[in-house]
Design a protein around this motif. Sequence first.
Motif, PDB file in Angstrom:
ATOM      1  N   THR A  84       0.840  -1.195   0.000  1.00  0.00           N
ATOM      2  CA  THR A  84       0.000   0.000   0.000  1.00  0.00           C
ATOM      3  C   THR A  84       0.874   1.245   0.000  1.00  0.00           C
ATOM      4  O   THR A  84       1.844   1.334   0.760  1.00  0.00           O
ATOM      5  CB  THR A  84      -0.911   0.034   1.242  1.00  0.00           C
ATOM      6  N   SER A  85       0.530   2.209  -0.866  1.00  0.00           N
ATOM      7  CA  SER A  85       1.241   3.493  -0.941  1.00  0.00           C
ATOM      8  C   SER A  85       0.237   4.624  -0.811  1.00  0.00           C
ATOM      9  O   SER A  85      -0.902   4.524  -1.304  1.00  0.00           O
ATOM     10  CB  SER A  85       2.000   3.623  -2.264  1.00  0.00           C
ATOM     11  N   TYR A  86       0.688   5.719  -0.165  1.00  0.00           N
ATOM     12  CA  TYR A  86      -0.151   6.893   0.017  1.00  0.00           C
ATOM     13  C   TYR A  86       0.543   8.099  -0.615  1.00  0.00           C
ATOM     14  O   TYR A  86       1.744   8.293  -0.439  1.00  0.00           O
ATOM     15  CB  TYR A  86      -0.393   7.162   1.503  1.00  0.00           C
ATOM     16  N   GLY A  87      -0.232   8.911  -1.338  1.00  0.00           N
ATOM     17  CA  GLY A  87       0.353  10.090  -1.965  1.00  0.00           C
ATOM     18  C   GLY A  87      -0.686  10.849  -2.771  1.00  0.00           C
ATOM     19  O   GLY A  87      -1.848  10.438  -2.894  1.00  0.00           O
ATOM     20  N   THR A  88      -0.234  11.972  -3.324  1.00  0.00           N
ATOM     21  CA  THR A  88      -1.132  12.835  -4.095  1.00  0.00           C
ATOM     22  C   THR A  88      -1.091  12.442  -5.562  1.00  0.00           C
ATOM     23  O   THR A  88      -0.052  12.507  -6.209  1.00  0.00           O
ATOM     24  CB  THR A  88      -0.729  14.307  -3.941  1.00  0.00           C
ATOM     25  N   PRO A 104      -4.789  12.162   0.888  1.00  0.00           N
ATOM     26  CA  PRO A 104      -3.899  11.350   0.053  1.00  0.00           C
ATOM     27  C   PRO A 104      -4.660  10.232  -0.646  1.00  0.00           C
ATOM     28  O   PRO A 104      -5.604   9.650  -0.105  1.00  0.00           O
ATOM     29  CB  PRO A 104      -2.882  10.798   1.051  1.00  0.00           C
ATOM     30  N   ASP A 105      -4.249   9.941  -1.860  1.00  0.00           N
ATOM     31  CA  ASP A 105      -4.790   8.806  -2.584  1.00  0.00           C
ATOM     32  C   ASP A 105      -4.075   7.536  -2.140  1.00  0.00           C
ATOM     33  O   ASP A 105      -2.976   7.580  -1.568  1.00  0.00           O
ATOM     34  CB  ASP A 105      -4.622   9.008  -4.091  1.00  0.00           C
ATOM     35  N   VAL A 106      -4.682   6.395  -2.426  1.00  0.00           N
ATOM     36  CA  VAL A 106      -4.150   5.113  -1.978  1.00  0.00           C
ATOM     37  C   VAL A 106      -3.930   4.215  -3.183  1.00  0.00           C
ATOM     38  O   VAL A 106      -4.842   4.024  -3.995  1.00  0.00           O
ATOM     39  CB  VAL A 106      -5.100   4.428  -0.979  1.00  0.00           C
ATOM     40  N   VAL A 107      -2.712   3.688  -3.312  1.00  0.00           N
ATOM     41  CA  VAL A 107      -2.394   2.720  -4.362  1.00  0.00           C
ATOM     42  C   VAL A 107      -2.210   1.366  -3.692  1.00  0.00           C
ATOM     43  O   VAL A 107      -1.402   1.216  -2.775  1.00  0.00           O
ATOM     44  CB  VAL A 107      -1.118   3.113  -5.126  1.00  0.00           C
ATOM     45  N   VAL A 108      -2.964   0.361  -4.172  1.00  0.00           N
ATOM     46  CA  VAL A 108      -2.916  -0.977  -3.602  1.00  0.00           C
ATOM     47  C   VAL A 108      -2.440  -1.952  -4.677  1.00  0.00           C
ATOM     48  O   VAL A 108      -2.998  -1.985  -5.776  1.00  0.00           O
ATOM     49  CB  VAL A 108      -4.296  -1.413  -3.064  1.00  0.00           C
ATOM     50  N   TYR A 125      -7.316   4.292  -5.176  1.00  0.00           N
ATOM     51  CA  TYR A 125      -8.541   4.693  -4.486  1.00  0.00           C
ATOM     52  C   TYR A 125      -8.428   6.169  -4.098  1.00  0.00           C
ATOM     53  O   TYR A 125      -7.411   6.618  -3.569  1.00  0.00           O
ATOM     54  CB  TYR A 125      -8.764   3.834  -3.238  1.00  0.00           C
ATOM     55  N   ARG A 126      -9.528   6.864  -4.361  1.00  0.00           N
ATOM     56  CA  ARG A 126      -9.610   8.297  -4.059  1.00  0.00           C
ATOM     57  C   ARG A 126     -10.653   8.515  -2.975  1.00  0.00           C
ATOM     58  O   ARG A 126     -11.780   8.010  -3.066  1.00  0.00           O
ATOM     59  CB  ARG A 126      -9.985   9.080  -5.321  1.00  0.00           C
ATOM     60  N   ARG A 127     -10.280   9.286  -1.963  1.00  0.00           N
ATOM     61  CA  ARG A 127     -11.210   9.518  -0.864  1.00  0.00           C
ATOM     62  C   ARG A 127     -12.213  10.597  -1.238  1.00  0.00           C
ATOM     63  O   ARG A 127     -11.840  11.689  -1.655  1.00  0.00           O
ATOM     64  CB  ARG A 127     -10.441   9.925   0.391  1.00  0.00           C
ATOM     65  N   GLU A 128     -13.465  10.281  -1.036  1.00  0.00           N
ATOM     66  CA  GLU A 128     -14.542  11.231  -1.333  1.00  0.00           C
ATOM     67  C   GLU A 128     -14.816  12.108  -0.117  1.00  0.00           C
ATOM     68  O   GLU A 128     -14.272  11.905   0.970  1.00  0.00           O
ATOM     69  CB  GLU A 128     -15.806  10.473  -1.750  1.00  0.00           C
ATOM     70  N   SER A 129     -15.652  13.119  -0.331  1.00  0.00           N
ATOM     71  CA  SER A 129     -15.952  14.084   0.739  1.00  0.00           C
ATOM     72  C   SER A 129     -16.599  13.423   1.946  1.00  0.00           C
ATOM     73  O   SER A 129     -16.405  13.861   3.086  1.00  0.00           O
ATOM     74  CB  SER A 129     -16.867  15.199   0.203  1.00  0.00           C
ATOM     75  N   GLY A 130     -17.344  12.351   1.726  1.00  0.00           N
ATOM     76  CA  GLY A 130     -18.001  11.670   2.842  1.00  0.00           C
ATOM     77  C   GLY A 130     -17.092  10.716   3.592  1.00  0.00           C
ATOM     78  O   GLY A 130     -17.510  10.141   4.608  1.00  0.00           O
ATOM     79  N   GLY A 154       2.129  -0.899  -9.447  1.00  0.00           N
ATOM     80  CA  GLY A 154       1.959   0.544  -9.560  1.00  0.00           C
ATOM     81  C   GLY A 154       2.647   1.298  -8.432  1.00  0.00           C
ATOM     82  O   GLY A 154       2.680   0.839  -7.283  1.00  0.00           O
ATOM     83  N   THR A 155       3.212   2.470  -8.759  1.00  0.00           N
ATOM     84  CA  THR A 155       3.875   3.314  -7.776  1.00  0.00           C
ATOM     85  C   THR A 155       3.481   4.768  -8.001  1.00  0.00           C
ATOM     86  O   THR A 155       2.970   5.137  -9.070  1.00  0.00           O
ATOM     87  CB  THR A 155       5.413   3.193  -7.865  1.00  0.00           C
ATOM     88  N   ILE A 156       3.768   5.608  -7.002  1.00  0.00           N
ATOM     89  CA  ILE A 156       3.534   7.052  -7.089  1.00  0.00           C
ATOM     90  C   ILE A 156       4.882   7.722  -7.291  1.00  0.00           C
ATOM     91  O   ILE A 156       5.813   7.526  -6.500  1.00  0.00           O
ATOM     92  CB  ILE A 156       2.855   7.588  -5.811  1.00  0.00           C
TER      93      ILE A 156
END
Length: 252
Positions: free
Chosen positions: A132-136, A143-147, A163-168, A184-186
């Motif tokens: 799992t990676s976290y970044g913009t 932060p978005d999440v790459v799995v 995965y992109r976090r929504e407002s909710g 995949g990487t950031i």
Amino acid sequence: MRGLTASGDSGHGGDPCGDCPVGGGDDGGRGAAVRRGRSLTGWAASTTTLVGLAAFGLFAAGCSSGGTGTRDEGPAGTQPVAEITPSSVPTSTAKPTPRVDPVRLIKDDSKVSERVRTDLKPCTGSEYPVDTSYGTLTGGTSPDVVVNVMTCGDSVGVGTYVYRRESGGAYENVFAMEQPAVYGTIDRGELVVTAQVYGKKDAVAYPSGEEVITYRWADNRFDEHDRVHNDFNRAVGNGTAGLPESAEPAGN
């Protein structure tokens, strides 16, 4: 004193008689020359004496410290050592990145193929083959999440998801690529996906090449920005391990 003769009074108007013979002139001239020579000789001797005394004084000063003479550097200075005040470390204002449960994201995501969700099981104990990676990536406030999902035996990637976090607070799948040996990487705000390319007789550890694809987020989706293909030499590797079965492709 041939070179130190004084001027005579007869016939030269008081000018020095540098060209007069040694025997010329009266007793007064010879007396002056002698006196002048003695004076200069005394001055030279006095100068030599002063130089000698100065040298002796330096030598005595060097020896007085009890060291090795003039080469002795002497005792350490008594001036206080300057103290360096360490600079204060600025306090970080960055908020900690919220962590997610990547296994739960994959298993609850209908965009992930059934095969990947079914095969996703712990390798040992409670450890799943998931990176799992976290970044913009999408420009959101979180932060978005790459799995990356892999196999347990040889760590071959079978799927990459973003995965992109929504407002909710919920996470939405905005990218999915499912195929053997994908990862995949950031990289500086871009999504870089590497996929190994295999020939019919290639072992898992020795692919024929790879595709390196760079994606950028635009208009609420990832668009391909760059693609690099690398061919590997075929002179190495003789493994016989098989490839994992391809999963059903998932839409972006």
